[in-house]
Design an enzyme around this catalytic site. Structure first.
Site, short mmCIF file in Angstrom:
data_model
loop_
_atom_site.label_atom_id
_atom_site.label_comp_id
_atom_site.label_asym_id
_atom_site.label_seq_id
_atom_site.Cartn_x
_atom_site.Cartn_y
_atom_site.Cartn_z
N HIS A 1 -68.37 -33.44 2.96
CA HIS A 1 -68.22 -32.19 2.21
C HIS A 1 -66.84 -31.56 2.45
CE1 HIS A 1 -68.72 -27.71 2.02
NE2 HIS A 1 -69.09 -28.04 0.80
N GLU B 1 -64.35 -33.30 0.47
CA GLU B 1 -64.47 -32.91 -0.94
C GLU B 1 -63.62 -31.65 -1.20
OE1 GLU B 1 -66.60 -29.89 -3.11
OE2 GLU B 1 -68.27 -31.07 -2.31
N HIS B 2 -63.69 -30.68 -0.31
CA HIS B 2 -62.83 -29.48 -0.46
C HIS B 2 -61.35 -29.86 -0.38
CE1 HIS B 2 -65.41 -25.70 0.15
NE2 HIS B 2 -66.27 -26.69 -0.02
N GLU C 1 -68.70 -20.72 3.80
CA GLU C 1 -69.71 -21.25 2.87
C GLU C 1 -71.03 -21.45 3.61
OE1 GLU C 1 -68.57 -24.90 0.97
OE2 GLU C 1 -70.42 -25.02 -0.21
#
Lengths: 426, 446
Positions: free
Chosen positions: B72, B75-76, B151
């Protein structure tokens, strides 16, 4: 490339037919047979702003009961009739409207519209589903009691619109929910269910003649004029106030806002452009760069212009760990003031215009999205040609206009702020 | 006019050519470049826009031990730039009127842009460039790690219901990495750095590990030509990394996980069973679980809703969900919110009874037919949304299914019998395979 986009746009309005039923009901239709589905969206005026001051949630409860038994069917039979044919039917209420959403396989169109007719004309409001839906609403309200985002929104609404229907809870309050009676529901239904404010759009595998016939069957028995309470125009109050609500969580949820520029205002389009530059776009806005990308202060940060029937606001939100929440808010305030003072750059304006015109087509790629857009345009009083004019209006925004409207939108930058958490130094 | 296939009623075949009968879907093609990149094209000519997606067949369940969250986090970081686009290409996508985003799941990571169709080639160029050209510096990595931590705070650390869910998953999968949240554990996210991201990128971001999905107003031949000119220039690498994940042993003990928090005002109940996925199940078994889930918790006409909400008035809401699209053994969820006068134990007992009756009593044929009808209709409704179709195909292929599996799905659902549903319930809705989660206010003992 510009010519291509223009051609695509022209076809958008050209594909929308204005359909009038024999009984005089208007609907906007995009007939499209590629996929064997029909989508219908509609709205009437009369959402939560029509709730009695001591009975918030009435419109929401009514909307939630329309598919819980109607005509010959009790709640269970009605849901079976829908599910046996895989018909999607639901209703909702916001501040200003009650809306309906229908989607069906083409072969079940007549059955779907007949169930819609029953829901809108013969909903039974039986005791069992009424208590059940009321309990469901109460459970949601309880779940939201200590939810940071819900708390920030609640505090914001109350501070922004004191003594006005928009300050009340659309989905009701725990304390008063038990007191909404069947008479309250029938009263709202009697006042709001009328053809005068009805906006309808259909998209998919249905022709104009069939739609016209079905419109009369569904809506034809409604009276012409509604009997609604006048909602006074209002604006965001308590500018400059900061309301911090204590909650034992590691992150502070911040909601901010000030008066906006209404969808029907001649300066809405430039306001939309300027807001896009501030925080309305995705990964490219000033707020995104300054709050998220540069400083790592938040996952989500945005601003938007919200238009209710009788108010408009610029509103935004972010969430930052308690230790740095004050910094997030300071950055947001400074960005708003900077954009108010200096206006956007020529390059920013061009980029914003390119995005807003280029992406308009993306709102029209599913039946339900198209139908929702067409209802929205009718609510705001636009005609079908607006589908073609909208991008021209965006393209025509000049730098001077953007700067002037930015000054109007952001003013002195004063914000109403609500924050939930344990923010340090706020 | 879009070609489609003549089909029996209730079926939707998405991959086959020509025909014209109402109910048929578009002709979907599947091909492969020499470097191994797969290409799926889903035509939808109603609006001149396209959805362009690139799927990598690696997700959080492939995070190395101790590095949870790296899929993840990368991905950012994929938005941070390449040699050709030092500041990333988000500004360029926006200038073309495009919308973009990305998401990470347990089994895959995907990136997408939605644009007017004439910009497809540009998007393919951008995405091909960042398959190999990512450049990361510490001064962009550090703030982005803070973003991911925010997040996590937003989604989980401020929400007791999410914290319970994490604990339930961790209990259901004590061995398999599905027990670790996609976003990662906070204390491990804090340690992830540039080196972790780049070595993960090197390992997984290869053409043979990627699936290109283009849905919208395009033709397959044109998409394949553009793909050769963009993605096709990337040299082939080794075969995609084999996804070795430790599998769960047969579970033998029911587990109860309780989370109490002063912020909880509305208690909640969940029960999650370890069940096979479409990828791991014996033939017909996943379809039976799908129908079973719908019978149990698919809306107002489902058994649980009728029994627990309408009849016994123990719950205000119930539902069920089968996460069938999964590379390894997966989860079937049942969740409920009690009425104010009901304890979670009472709700739990009543749930057990409904499941026992489903196993023992004959299934109502009308209920079964309704569940099948609604599931099959979902495949037709999906045709209205090119972005959803693209997601459906991407997730299926990235978890080891084929285009044919998707095309046959409505037929296989239609073929599910009452016997198959009851056998699936008996075998898989065994409480020993399950974790039950209780969400409670602090004052009440569990």
């Amino acid at each position: 490339m510009a010519a291509f986009a223009e051609a695509a746009l022209s076809s958008r309005a050209g594909r929308v037919q204005r359909v009038f039923s024999p009984g005089g009901i208007e609907a906007w239709l995009v007939e499209e047979h590629t996929v064997p589905l029909v989508a219908l969206e509609f709205s009437i005026n009369g959402g939560a702003s029509q709730d009695a001051p001591d009975r918030p949630g009435t419109a929401t409860l009514l909307a939630g009961l329309l598919d819980e038994g109607a005509g010959p069917h009790d709640a269970e039979a009605f849901h079976r009739a829908l599910d046996d044919k895989a018909i999607h039917l639901s209703f909702s209420a916001d501040r200003d409207h009650i809306s309906g959403h229908l989607q069906t396989l083409e072969r079940n169109t007549d059955a779907a519209f007949d169930l819609l007719r029953l829901a809108l004309n013969e909903a039974r409001l039986d005791p069992e589903p009424t208590e059940r839906v009321r309990e469901q609403m109460a459970a949601t309200l309880k779940r939201d009691l200590n939810d940071p985002e819900a708390m920030a929104n609640r505090a914001f609404r109350a501070a922004a619109f004191p003594d006005h229907p928009y300050g009340r809870a659309v989905r009701g309050e725990l304390a008063t929910l038990p007191f909404i009676t069947r008479a309250d529901l029938e009263n709202l239904r009697g006042r709001a269910f009328a053809r005068g404010t009805l906006k309808v759009a259909a998209v998919g595998a249905i022709d104009a003649a069939s739609l016209a016939r079905l419109l009369d069957e569904v809506f034809g028995a409604w009276p012409e004029l509604p009997d609604l309470v006048t909602v006074p125009a209002t604006s965001v109050a308590n500018l400059g106030a900061r309301r911090v609500i204590d909650l034992d969580v590691p992150q502070t949820t911040i909601r901010f806002g000030r008066p906006g520029i209404h969808r029907r205002d001649p300066e809405f389009i430039p306001a939309m452009v300027v807001n896009y530059i501030l925080g309305g776009g995705g990964l490219t806005t000033r707020l995104f760069h300054e709050v998220r990308e540069k400083r790592g202060l938040a996952y989500s940060v945005y601003s938007q212009i919200q238009s209710f029937e009788r108010a408009a606001m610029l509103a935004g939100s972010t969430s930052t760990k308690n230790e740095r929440a004050a910094e997030s808010l300071a950055v947001i305030e400074s960005e708003i003031k900077l954009l108010a003072k200096e206006g956007p750059s020529e390059a920013e304006l061009e980029k914003a215009k390119k995005y807003l015109t280029g992406s308009y087509a993306l709102s029209f790629d599913t039946s339900t999205k198209i139908a929702a857009q067409l209802v929205h345009l009718q609510q705001q009083g636009f005609d079908i040609a607006y589908l073609d004019e909208r991008n021209k209006l965006v393209e025509a925004v000049t730098l001077a206009e953007a700067k002037r409207v930015g000054e109007r939108l952001f003013g002195d930058g004063a914000l109403l702020v609500t924050a939930v958490g344990r923010p340090a130094g706020m | 006019m879009q070609p489609g296939l003549s089909l029996p009623q209730h079926t939707l075949t998405l991959s086959a050519p020509a025909g014209g009968k109402q109910g048929a879907g578009p002709a979907i093609t599947h091909s492969r470049l020499e470097n191994g990149l797969q290409i799926v094209v889903i035509p939808d000519h109603r609006t001149p826009v396209v959805t362009h997606m690139i799927w990598y067949q690696n997700g959080s369940a492939d995070d190395p031990p101790g590095k949870s969250g790296i899929a993840h986090f990368l991905e950012h970081l994929m938005f941070k730039g390449t040699k050709a686009h030092p500041k990333g290409f988000s500004d360029l996508v926006a200038e073309l009127g495009g919308q973009e985003n990305a998401f990470t799941a347990y089994d895959y990571t995907a990136y997408f842009q939605r644009v007017a169709k004439e910009h497809l080639a540009t998007m393919m160029g951008f995405e091909a460039d960042r398959m190999t050209g990512l450049i990361l510096t510490d001064d962009v990595v550090a703030p982005e790690r803070d973003v991911v931590l925010e997040e996590r705070r937003m989604r989980t650390d401020t929400d007791p219901a999410q914290q319970l869910n994490e604990a339930v998953q961790a209990s259901l999968f004590p061995h398999h990495p599905y027990g670790t949240p996609v976003i990662g554990w906070g204390h491990e996210i804090e340690t992830l750095d540039r080196g972790d991201a780049l070595s993960y990128y090197e390992r997984f971001y290869t053409p043979a590990n990627a699936i290109l999905i283009v849905a919208g107003d395009v033709e397959a031949a044109e998409v394949e030509r553009l793909a050769r000119e963009t993605y096709g220039r990337i040299p082939a690498r080794d075969k995609p990394p084999r996804r070795f994940r430790p599998q769960e042993p047969e579970p033998r003990a029911h587990r109860l996980v309780t989370l109490t928090d002063a912020k909880v005002e509305q208690p909640a109940h969940e029960r999650v069973f370890l069940v096979p996925s479409y990828t791991t199940a014996a033939p017909g078994e996943a379809e039976a679980l799908e129908v079973l889930t719908h019978l149990l918790g698919g809306g107002h006409t489902s058994l649980l809703y009728r029994e627990l909400v309408v009849e016994q008035k123990l719950a205000v809401a119930v539902g069920a969900y089968y996460m069938g699209t999964s590379l390894d053994a997966t989860r079937l969820w049942i969740y409920a919110m009690p009425t104010p006068t009901t304890t979670l134990e009472q709700l739990d007992d009543a749930l057990d009874e409904v499941i026992a009756r489903l196993v023992d009593d004959p299934i109502d044929e009308a209920d079964l037919q309704r569940a099948r009808t609604r599931l099959v209709a979902d495949a037709i409704y999906a045709q209205d949304n090119q972005a959803s179709l693209a997601r459906w195909y991407g997730a299926s292929l990235a978890t080891g299914l084929t285009i044919e599996d998707i095309a046959d799905w409505p037929d296989r659902i239609d073929a599910v019998t009452a016997d198959a549903v009851q056998m699936a319930a008996r075998k898989w809705l065994d409480k020993r395979r399950a974790v039950t989660g209780f969400l409670l206010p602090e004052a009440v003992a569990a």
